[in-house]
Design an enzyme around this catalytic site. Structure first.
Site, PDB file in Angstrom:
ATOM      1  N   THR A  14      71.485  60.861  67.923  1.00 29.90           N
ATOM      2  CA  THR A  14      70.704  60.821  66.684  1.00 29.90           C
ATOM      3  C   THR A  14      69.468  61.710  66.824  1.00 29.90           C
ATOM      4  O   THR A  14      68.942  61.904  67.922  1.00 29.90           O
ATOM      5  CB  THR A  14      70.282  59.389  66.331  1.00 29.90           C
ATOM      6  OG1 THR A  14      69.405  58.870  67.343  1.00 29.90           O
ATOM      7  CG2 THR A  14      71.493  58.487  66.193  1.00 29.90           C
ATOM      8  N   GLY A  15      69.040  62.255  65.698  1.00 31.81           N
ATOM      9  CA  GLY A  15      67.872  63.131  65.714  1.00 31.81           C
ATOM     10  C   GLY A  15      68.059  64.315  66.637  1.00 31.81           C
ATOM     11  O   GLY A  15      67.167  64.656  67.424  1.00 31.81           O
ATOM     12  N   SER A  16      69.212  64.977  66.519  1.00 26.31           N
ATOM     13  CA  SER A  16      69.564  66.009  67.503  1.00 26.31           C
ATOM     14  C   SER A  16      69.525  67.432  66.964  1.00 26.31           C
ATOM     15  O   SER A  16      70.116  68.337  67.542  1.00 26.31           O
ATOM     16  CB  SER A  16      70.948  65.715  68.087  1.00 26.31           C
ATOM     17  OG  SER A  16      71.908  65.451  67.082  1.00 26.31           O
ATOM     18  N   THR A  17      68.808  67.650  65.864  1.00 25.68           N
ATOM     19  CA  THR A  17      68.690  69.014  65.360  1.00 25.68           C
ATOM     20  C   THR A  17      67.567  69.786  66.037  1.00 25.68           C
ATOM     21  O   THR A  17      67.455  70.999  65.858  1.00 25.68           O
ATOM     22  CB  THR A  17      68.458  69.025  63.834  1.00 25.68           C
ATOM     23  OG1 THR A  17      67.272  68.277  63.531  1.00 25.68           O
ATOM     24  CG2 THR A  17      69.642  68.429  63.090  1.00 25.68           C
ATOM     25  N   SER A  49      59.967  55.781  76.224  1.00 31.28           N
ATOM     26  CA  SER A  49      58.804  56.586  76.604  1.00 31.28           C
ATOM     27  C   SER A  49      57.996  55.827  77.635  1.00 31.28           C
ATOM     28  O   SER A  49      58.046  54.588  77.691  1.00 31.28           O
ATOM     29  CB  SER A  49      57.924  56.866  75.375  1.00 31.28           C
ATOM     30  OG  SER A  49      56.673  57.414  75.750  1.00 31.28           O
ATOM     31  N   GLY A  72      64.277  69.432  69.466  1.00 35.35           N
ATOM     32  CA  GLY A  72      63.593  68.663  70.496  1.00 35.35           C
ATOM     33  C   GLY A  72      64.484  68.121  71.591  1.00 35.35           C
ATOM     34  O   GLY A  72      65.497  68.718  71.979  1.00 35.35           O
ATOM     35  N   TYR A 122      53.045  53.480  68.016  1.00 39.62           N
ATOM     36  CA  TYR A 122      54.135  54.173  68.700  1.00 39.62           C
ATOM     37  C   TYR A 122      54.496  53.451  69.994  1.00 39.62           C
ATOM     38  O   TYR A 122      55.673  53.187  70.268  1.00 39.62           O
ATOM     39  CB  TYR A 122      53.725  55.611  68.994  1.00 39.62           C
ATOM     40  CG  TYR A 122      54.683  56.378  69.877  1.00 39.62           C
ATOM     41  CD1 TYR A 122      55.875  56.873  69.367  1.00 39.62           C
ATOM     42  CD2 TYR A 122      54.387  56.615  71.220  1.00 39.62           C
ATOM     43  CE1 TYR A 122      56.757  57.586  70.177  1.00 39.62           C
ATOM     44  CE2 TYR A 122      55.258  57.335  72.032  1.00 39.62           C
ATOM     45  CZ  TYR A 122      56.436  57.817  71.508  1.00 39.62           C
ATOM     46  OH  TYR A 122      57.310  58.520  72.311  1.00 39.62           O
ATOM     47  N   GLY A 169      66.459  65.574  71.538  1.00 37.94           N
ATOM     48  CA  GLY A 169      67.804  65.261  71.057  1.00 37.94           C
ATOM     49  C   GLY A 169      68.721  66.460  71.083  1.00 37.94           C
ATOM     50  O   GLY A 169      69.897  66.355  71.454  1.00 37.94           O
TER      51      GLY A 169
END
Length: 266
Positions: A13-16, A143, A18, A156, A20
């Protein structure tokens, strides 16, 4: 050691961009079929097409599925398009430095939905199939902030602590199977979002970006042993390993890739 993920399907997920994106590239290079995920179809298609062009160097296939996994509807859309996966990387996440007294209720809810509920919903959807097949990997990208809550973004840090708890709890459900659930804890990492953050700091302080990055580590993460931001590839390497069959004895762990920030031996 040669990691071979041929025949496995991995969703990141969120792999477009950074971390990911680096994870998706690494899994694909190891032979996995990879699903690229992001919120917009155009971006997902572009990233998937670019990765697919390296197919001569890898054994897998790549496809893109646009879905906003911060919502229940978005997760449902993603699962409908990809009903089963062997490897689930819960990477989607947001961060934003903001003083505690300026963080409204809406931000607390938004951060929890994006960073925590996305992984909960997708794990709930995909883990039963992994248990039935008696093989699977779920990895939460947490993190070091989950253990060392940063005063400049407490909301966060809260979500990263929650990810560690969810990951460990899900691992308890895998007892006696070949399914594993782990979390990886990056430290400060030079992803696209952090590059923008550092560039803003540089402009605000009249510094070069290199000096701004060094000053941030010195001021906000002085305990770092590597004394620099990690690269996205360095984080991806840990994730690719724990996604492999070679990591079969690693389960329920919170794995560090934080440059030695956490000053404990366990």
């Amino acid at each position: 050691m040669k990691i071979d993920l041929s025949g496995m399907t991995a969703l990141v997920t969120g792999s477009t961009s950074g971390i990911g994106h680096a994870i998706a590239k690494g899994l694909f290079a190891a032979g996995a079929d990879v699903v690229i995920n992001g919120r917009t179809q155009a971006k997902v298609d572009a990233v998937a097409a670019a990765l697919g062009k390296t197919a001569d160097k890898a054994g897998g296939k790549v496809r893109g599925i646009a879905a906003d996994v911060s919502t229940a509807a978005g997760c449902k859309t993603l699962v409908a398009a990809m009903p089963d996966v062997d490897i689930l990387i819960n990477n989607t996440g947001i961060f934003e430095p903001k003083p505690f007294f300026d963080i409204p209720d809406e931000d607390w809810s938004r951060f929890f939905d994006v960073n925590v509920m996305s992984g909960i919903r997708l794990s709930r959807a995909y883990m039963p199939g992994m248990l039935k097949r008696n093989w699977g990997r779920i990895v939460f990208i947490a993190s070091e902030s989950g253990l060392m809550i940063p005063k400049e973004m407490i909301h966060y840090g809260m979500t990263k602590t929650a990810q560690l708890a969810v990951s460990r709890g899900l691992a308890e459900l895998t007892r006696g199977t070949a399914v594993t659930v782990n979390s990886v804890m990056p430290g400060p990492t030079m992803s696209e979002g952090v590059e923008t953050f550092v560039a803003d700091l540089a402009r605000q302080n009249g510094q070069s970006e290199q000096d701004a990055a060094a000053q941030f580590i010195k001021q906000h993460r002085p305990g770092s042993l590597i004394q620099r931001f990690a690269s996205v590839e360095e984080i991806a390497n840990m994730v690719i390993y724990v996604s492999s069959k070679e990591a079969s004895a690693t389960n329920g762990a919170a794995l560090r890739a934080e440059g030695g920030l956490i000053q404990t031996i366990a």
